[in-house]
Write a protein that holds these residues in place. Sequence first.
Motif, PDB file in Angstrom:
ATOM      1  N   ALA A  11      35.566  34.876  43.744  1.00  0.00           N
ATOM      2  CA  ALA A  11      36.362  35.923  43.089  1.00  0.00           C
ATOM      3  C   ALA A  11      37.509  35.311  42.292  1.00  0.00           C
ATOM      4  O   ALA A  11      37.894  35.847  41.250  1.00  0.00           O
ATOM      5  CB  ALA A  11      36.895  36.912  44.126  1.00  0.00           C
ATOM      6  N   HIS A  16      34.992  38.167  37.075  1.00  0.00           N
ATOM      7  CA  HIS A  16      34.225  39.228  36.407  1.00  0.00           C
ATOM      8  C   HIS A  16      32.726  38.962  36.374  1.00  0.00           C
ATOM      9  O   HIS A  16      31.966  39.782  35.872  1.00  0.00           O
ATOM     10  CB  HIS A  16      34.763  39.447  34.992  1.00  0.00           C
ATOM     11  CG  HIS A  16      36.229  39.765  34.993  1.00  0.00           C
ATOM     12  ND1 HIS A  16      36.738  40.916  35.537  1.00  0.00           N
ATOM     13  CD2 HIS A  16      37.301  39.050  34.568  1.00  0.00           C
ATOM     14  CE1 HIS A  16      38.057  40.915  35.444  1.00  0.00           C
ATOM     15  NE2 HIS A  16      38.423  39.786  34.864  1.00  0.00           N
ATOM     16  N   GLN A  25      23.992  49.188  37.827  1.00  0.00           N
ATOM     17  CA  GLN A  25      25.426  48.883  37.861  1.00  0.00           C
ATOM     18  C   GLN A  25      25.610  47.400  38.176  1.00  0.00           C
ATOM     19  O   GLN A  25      24.846  46.818  38.927  1.00  0.00           O
ATOM     20  CB  GLN A  25      26.126  49.700  38.962  1.00  0.00           C
ATOM     21  CG  GLN A  25      26.060  51.171  38.743  1.00  0.00           C
ATOM     22  CD  GLN A  25      27.304  51.667  38.023  1.00  0.00           C
ATOM     23  OE1 GLN A  25      27.978  50.931  37.322  1.00  0.00           O
ATOM     24  NE2 GLN A  25      27.594  52.933  38.204  1.00  0.00           N
ATOM     25  N   TYR A  27      28.348  44.757  39.813  1.00  0.00           N
ATOM     26  CA  TYR A  27      29.524  44.677  40.676  1.00  0.00           C
ATOM     27  C   TYR A  27      29.994  43.227  40.695  1.00  0.00           C
ATOM     28  O   TYR A  27      29.266  42.338  41.136  1.00  0.00           O
ATOM     29  CB  TYR A  27      29.195  45.156  42.095  1.00  0.00           C
ATOM     30  CG  TYR A  27      28.702  46.578  42.116  1.00  0.00           C
ATOM     31  CD1 TYR A  27      29.602  47.629  42.225  1.00  0.00           C
ATOM     32  CD2 TYR A  27      27.348  46.877  42.007  1.00  0.00           C
ATOM     33  CE1 TYR A  27      29.163  48.952  42.238  1.00  0.00           C
ATOM     34  CE2 TYR A  27      26.894  48.184  42.014  1.00  0.00           C
ATOM     35  CZ  TYR A  27      27.810  49.214  42.129  1.00  0.00           C
ATOM     36  OH  TYR A  27      27.372  50.514  42.135  1.00  0.00           O
ATOM     37  N   SER A  28      31.211  43.005  40.233  1.00  0.00           N
ATOM     38  CA  SER A  28      31.736  41.645  40.114  1.00  0.00           C
ATOM     39  C   SER A  28      32.185  41.099  41.466  1.00  0.00           C
ATOM     40  O   SER A  28      32.418  41.852  42.417  1.00  0.00           O
ATOM     41  CB  SER A  28      32.923  41.632  39.148  1.00  0.00           C
ATOM     42  OG  SER A  28      34.023  42.309  39.715  1.00  0.00           O
ATOM     43  N   TYR A  29      32.344  39.781  41.506  1.00  0.00           N
ATOM     44  CA  TYR A  29      32.889  39.141  42.708  1.00  0.00           C
ATOM     45  C   TYR A  29      34.260  39.720  43.032  1.00  0.00           C
ATOM     46  O   TYR A  29      34.573  39.987  44.182  1.00  0.00           O
ATOM     47  CB  TYR A  29      33.006  37.624  42.511  1.00  0.00           C
ATOM     48  CG  TYR A  29      31.681  36.920  42.568  1.00  0.00           C
ATOM     49  CD1 TYR A  29      31.079  36.643  43.792  1.00  0.00           C
ATOM     50  CD2 TYR A  29      31.020  36.537  41.415  1.00  0.00           C
ATOM     51  CE1 TYR A  29      29.852  36.000  43.854  1.00  0.00           C
ATOM     52  CE2 TYR A  29      29.798  35.889  41.467  1.00  0.00           C
ATOM     53  CZ  TYR A  29      29.217  35.619  42.692  1.00  0.00           C
ATOM     54  OH  TYR A  29      28.011  34.987  42.751  1.00  0.00           O
ATOM     55  N   GLU A  30      35.074  39.918  42.002  1.00  0.00           N
ATOM     56  CA  GLU A  30      36.412  40.459  42.196  1.00  0.00           C
ATOM     57  C   GLU A  30      36.345  41.854  42.822  1.00  0.00           C
ATOM     58  O   GLU A  30      37.099  42.173  43.745  1.00  0.00           O
ATOM     59  CB  GLU A  30      37.146  40.506  40.858  1.00  0.00           C
ATOM     60  CG  GLU A  30      38.552  41.037  40.936  1.00  0.00           C
ATOM     61  CD  GLU A  30      39.214  41.037  39.576  1.00  0.00           C
ATOM     62  OE1 GLU A  30      40.249  40.373  39.449  1.00  0.00           O
ATOM     63  OE2 GLU A  30      38.681  41.687  38.641  1.00  0.00           O
ATOM     64  N   HIS A  31      35.444  42.677  42.329  1.00  0.00           N
ATOM     65  CA  HIS A  31      35.304  44.046  42.843  1.00  0.00           C
ATOM     66  C   HIS A  31      34.893  44.038  44.312  1.00  0.00           C
ATOM     67  O   HIS A  31      35.501  44.737  45.137  1.00  0.00           O
ATOM     68  CB  HIS A  31      34.270  44.808  42.007  1.00  0.00           C
ATOM     69  CG  HIS A  31      33.997  46.187  42.506  1.00  0.00           C
ATOM     70  ND1 HIS A  31      34.821  47.250  42.236  1.00  0.00           N
ATOM     71  CD2 HIS A  31      32.986  46.670  43.289  1.00  0.00           C
ATOM     72  CE1 HIS A  31      34.329  48.341  42.815  1.00  0.00           C
ATOM     73  NE2 HIS A  31      33.219  48.012  43.456  1.00  0.00           N
ATOM     74  N   ILE A  32      33.872  43.259  44.638  1.00  0.00           N
ATOM     75  CA  ILE A  32      33.379  43.206  46.019  1.00  0.00           C
ATOM     76  C   ILE A  32      34.465  42.641  46.937  1.00  0.00           C
ATOM     77  O   ILE A  32      34.719  43.176  48.023  1.00  0.00           O
ATOM     78  CB  ILE A  32      32.089  42.370  46.124  1.00  0.00           C
ATOM     79  CG1 ILE A  32      30.970  42.977  45.258  1.00  0.00           C
ATOM     80  CG2 ILE A  32      31.655  42.213  47.579  1.00  0.00           C
ATOM     81  CD1 ILE A  32      30.514  44.355  45.654  1.00  0.00           C
ATOM     82  N   ASP A  34      37.745  42.657  46.496  1.00  0.00           N
ATOM     83  CA  ASP A  34      38.844  43.623  46.622  1.00  0.00           C
ATOM     84  C   ASP A  34      38.482  44.736  47.603  1.00  0.00           C
ATOM     85  O   ASP A  34      39.258  45.086  48.487  1.00  0.00           O
ATOM     86  CB  ASP A  34      39.187  44.206  45.249  1.00  0.00           C
ATOM     87  CG  ASP A  34      40.272  45.263  45.350  1.00  0.00           C
ATOM     88  OD1 ASP A  34      41.403  44.922  45.744  1.00  0.00           O
ATOM     89  OD2 ASP A  34      39.978  46.446  45.055  1.00  0.00           O
ATOM     90  N   ARG A  35      37.298  45.290  47.460  1.00  0.00           N
ATOM     91  CA  ARG A  35      36.870  46.376  48.357  1.00  0.00           C
ATOM     92  C   ARG A  35      36.737  45.883  49.794  1.00  0.00           C
ATOM     93  O   ARG A  35      37.105  46.579  50.740  1.00  0.00           O
ATOM     94  CB  ARG A  35      35.545  46.986  47.884  1.00  0.00           C
ATOM     95  CG  ARG A  35      35.567  47.584  46.488  1.00  0.00           C
ATOM     96  CD  ARG A  35      35.732  49.091  46.403  1.00  0.00           C
ATOM     97  NE  ARG A  35      35.027  49.883  47.359  1.00  0.00           N
ATOM     98  CZ  ARG A  35      33.854  50.486  47.180  1.00  0.00           C
ATOM     99  NH1 ARG A  35      33.209  50.361  46.036  1.00  0.00           N
ATOM    100  NH2 ARG A  35      33.323  51.232  48.123  1.00  0.00           N
TER     101      ARG A  35
END
Length: 97
Positions: A11, A16, A25, A27-32, A34-35
């Motif tokens: 991430a 990105h 869809q 899903y970026s490393y950052e998104h996963i 963060d969640r």
Amino acid sequence: MLLQHWLEARARQQPHHPMIVADGQRYSYEHIDDRATRLAATLQRHGVARGDRVAIFLENCVEAVIGIFGALKAGAVFMPVNPQTKADKLTYLLNDS
């Protein structure tokens, strides 16, 4: 390296870059990450501590991945459980874990 640390490193390195592509869809490393971090904090607020077991009761989906990483980030051990598991087997799995 622990699996959750691998996600955190990815991430940071490629925030990105897509980690998962599902249902059209990305899903970026950052998104996963963060969640999963937010889920870990929620689990800890609800009393999940290092070594506790967390059942991930989901089909194969993005949320299951987030659940796995969230449990790991909280210091817990995850146990994937298919929602189609019959009640008697589910009872055994949960009691035996």
